[in-house]
Scaffold this motif. Sequence first.
Motif, PDB file in Angstrom:
ATOM      1  N   VAL A 185       4.650 -22.820  14.531  1.00 55.02           N
ATOM      2  CA  VAL A 185       5.601 -23.197  13.151  1.00 55.02           C
ATOM      3  C   VAL A 185       5.338 -24.369  12.705  1.00 55.02           C
ATOM      4  N   PRO A 186       4.776 -24.465  11.425  1.00 51.39           N
ATOM      5  CA  PRO A 186       4.469 -25.734  10.918  1.00 51.39           C
ATOM      6  C   PRO A 186       5.795 -26.426  10.320  1.00 51.39           C
ATOM      7  N   PHE A 187       6.045 -27.537  10.536  1.00 55.57           N
ATOM      8  CA  PHE A 187       7.330 -28.347  10.520  1.00 55.57           C
ATOM      9  C   PHE A 187       7.093 -29.360   9.310  1.00 55.57           C
ATOM     10  N   ALA A 188       5.604 -30.041   9.063  1.00 59.32           N
ATOM     11  CA  ALA A 188       5.496 -31.072   8.413  1.00 59.32           C
ATOM     12  C   ALA A 188       5.994 -30.927   6.973  1.00 59.32           C
ATOM     13  N   GLY A 189       6.932 -31.974   6.533  1.00 61.43           N
ATOM     14  CA  GLY A 189       7.368 -31.959   5.117  1.00 61.43           C
ATOM     15  C   GLY A 189       8.480 -30.966   4.863  1.00 61.43           C
ATOM     16  N   ARG A 190       8.913 -30.117   5.821  1.00 63.63           N
ATOM     17  CA  ARG A 190       9.939 -29.129   5.672  1.00 63.63           C
ATOM     18  C   ARG A 190      11.405 -29.424   6.212  1.00 63.63           C
ATOM     19  N   PRO A 191      12.411 -29.346   5.250  1.00 70.97           N
ATOM     20  CA  PRO A 191      13.681 -29.787   5.914  1.00 70.97           C
ATOM     21  C   PRO A 191      13.944 -28.520   7.002  1.00 70.97           C
ATOM     22  N   LEU A 192      15.029 -28.970   7.923  1.00 70.83           N
ATOM     23  CA  LEU A 192      15.363 -28.011   8.849  1.00 70.83           C
ATOM     24  C   LEU A 192      15.919 -26.413   8.302  1.00 70.83           C
ATOM     25  N   ASP A 193      16.861 -26.819   7.246  1.00 73.27           N
ATOM     26  CA  ASP A 193      17.127 -25.487   6.715  1.00 73.27           C
ATOM     27  C   ASP A 193      16.070 -24.687   6.025  1.00 73.27           C
ATOM     28  N   ASP A 194      15.079 -25.117   5.655  1.00 74.34           N
ATOM     29  CA  ASP A 194      14.016 -24.380   5.335  1.00 74.34           C
ATOM     30  C   ASP A 194      13.123 -23.578   6.247  1.00 74.34           C
ATOM     31  N   ILE A 195      13.387 -24.400   7.585  1.00 63.87           N
ATOM     32  CA  ILE A 195      12.713 -23.793   8.875  1.00 63.87           C
ATOM     33  C   ILE A 195      13.621 -22.657   9.084  1.00 63.87           C
ATOM     34  N   GLN A 196      14.914 -22.652   9.140  1.00 61.72           N
ATOM     35  CA  GLN A 196      15.754 -21.982   9.364  1.00 61.72           C
ATOM     36  C   GLN A 196      15.626 -20.598   8.427  1.00 61.72           C
ATOM     37  N   ARG A 197      15.407 -20.749   7.129  1.00 60.60           N
ATOM     38  CA  ARG A 197      15.275 -19.800   6.404  1.00 60.60           C
ATOM     39  C   ARG A 197      13.948 -18.924   6.555  1.00 60.60           C
ATOM     40  N   GLY A 198      13.006 -19.312   7.290  1.00 60.17           N
ATOM     41  CA  GLY A 198      11.951 -19.022   7.646  1.00 60.17           C
ATOM     42  C   GLY A 198      12.153 -17.970   8.790  1.00 60.17           C
ATOM     43  N   LEU A 199      13.174 -18.137   9.611  1.00 60.29           N
ATOM     44  CA  LEU A 199      13.621 -16.885  10.518  1.00 60.29           C
ATOM     45  C   LEU A 199      13.745 -15.768   9.857  1.00 60.29           C
ATOM     46  N   ASN A 200      13.179 -14.641  10.531  1.00 62.63           N
ATOM     47  CA  ASN A 200      13.544 -13.449  10.300  1.00 62.63           C
ATOM     48  C   ASN A 200      14.800 -12.998  10.267  1.00 62.63           C
ATOM     49  N   GLN A 201      15.478 -12.069   9.717  1.00 60.65           N
ATOM     50  CA  GLN A 201      16.973 -11.393   9.639  1.00 60.65           C
ATOM     51  C   GLN A 201      17.507 -11.369  11.043  1.00 60.65           C
ATOM     52  N   GLN A 202      16.681 -10.823  11.828  1.00 59.15           N
ATOM     53  CA  GLN A 202      17.019 -10.666  13.359  1.00 59.15           C
ATOM     54  C   GLN A 202      17.038 -11.801  13.961  1.00 59.15           C
ATOM     55  N   TRP A 203      16.290 -12.657  13.921  1.00 66.09           N
ATOM     56  CA  TRP A 203      16.497 -13.959  14.616  1.00 66.09           C
ATOM     57  C   TRP A 203      17.565 -14.998  14.192  1.00 66.09           C
ATOM     58  N   ARG A 204      17.856 -14.984  12.830  1.00 70.71           N
ATOM     59  CA  ARG A 204      19.039 -15.546  12.428  1.00 70.71           C
ATOM     60  C   ARG A 204      20.419 -15.111  13.046  1.00 70.71           C
ATOM     61  N   ARG A 205      20.382 -13.658  13.002  1.00 76.54           N
ATOM     62  CA  ARG A 205      21.481 -12.936  13.396  1.00 76.54           C
ATOM     63  C   ARG A 205      21.678 -13.118  15.019  1.00 76.54           C
TER      64      ARG A 205
END
Length: 377
Positions: free
Chosen positions: A181-201
């Motif tokens: 999972v690339p993190f460089a230059g990404r805020p944490l909430d952007d990484i969280q938005r990248g999780l699919n619906q099942q993961w976030r749930r």
Amino acid sequence: MTAALRLRTITRAEHLAFVGSRPSVSHMQVPSWGDVKPDWRAESLGWCDGDGRIVGAGLVLLRALPKVKRYLAYLPEGPVIDWHDPALERWLDPLLAYLKGRGAFTVKMGPPVVVRRWSAEAVKEAIADPAARRLRDAGATSEEPRALELGDRLRRMGWRRAAGGGEEGFAAGQPRYVFQVPFAGRPLDDIQRGLNQQWRRNVKKAEKAGVKVVRGGYEDLPAFYTLYAETAERDRFIARPLSYFQRMWTALTTEHPDRMRLYLAHHEGEVLAAATMLTVGRHVWYSYGASTSRRREVQPNNAIQWRMMSDAHELGAAVYDFRGITDTLEESDHLLGLLRFKVGTGGEAVEYLGEWDFPVNRLLHKAFDVYMARRAS
């Protein structure tokens, strides 16, 4: 004319200073990794330019053949050199000469060079496509032409692509396909938005159920190991002994306090999942994971991964690495479920150049191949 490089053994301090000057070096290419592998003899090697400056480094592990004073020389996920130097021989020729002098019958290395990448969406489409049996059957999102060229150059120099294998005993091998999972230059909430619906749930479900993820220490390794042994039995792989993880913890954290971390997911007084995390520079790896079959509905695995990803981001990681994935997309492959789990993070599948062998003594190399084939059968 390109200047020659001199290869010499370097001290642990010199090796660590070089590692510290690089944005990313494999955790298997730091001096402490040699302490994790007591069955192998470890040496730190450095390439020096005309001014004596160290411009490349490698951790080489040497293991003796049974009854013969000849060695398999292994540089896992290394060495750390300029792999795209047009004069690649000035790096690899001194290495082969040195290791031949040390009694190596074969040199095995794993160039840390990326060949292809597939986005999470591309991997999902490939899994759904009945015609795609392997990841390489699906069109890559990006490709590195220089990496393909490097493979051709290695063949011309006498190197051969190594057969696959685990890391047990002599079957030294690291995954060619990983998920990152690339993190460089990404805020944490952007990484969280990248999780699919099942993961976030599932992350929310774990939080609502009261799952608490905490950092552990050396004294918590037995709790991790209990779950790890259960996981090994359930997933049909051979478990390493507890002493391996204790040695790993001591070696890595002595070198750097954050080199290895342990996380445990608690629920109602019971540890349901545990995982180890390794860090070198801006690269963070999920290393070993373990969980019980009990109370899976509270989603401890998603909870522990999200905590580790959050902590990795706080540490300034440029990449969070889930390590190996299967390149087989067949539904019958029991590792496909693990691939789906990792794809849910919204990262990318990455193919490295793979491991390469140089048979210094062709007869012993062939005998070794036969020996390994018999052990595997």
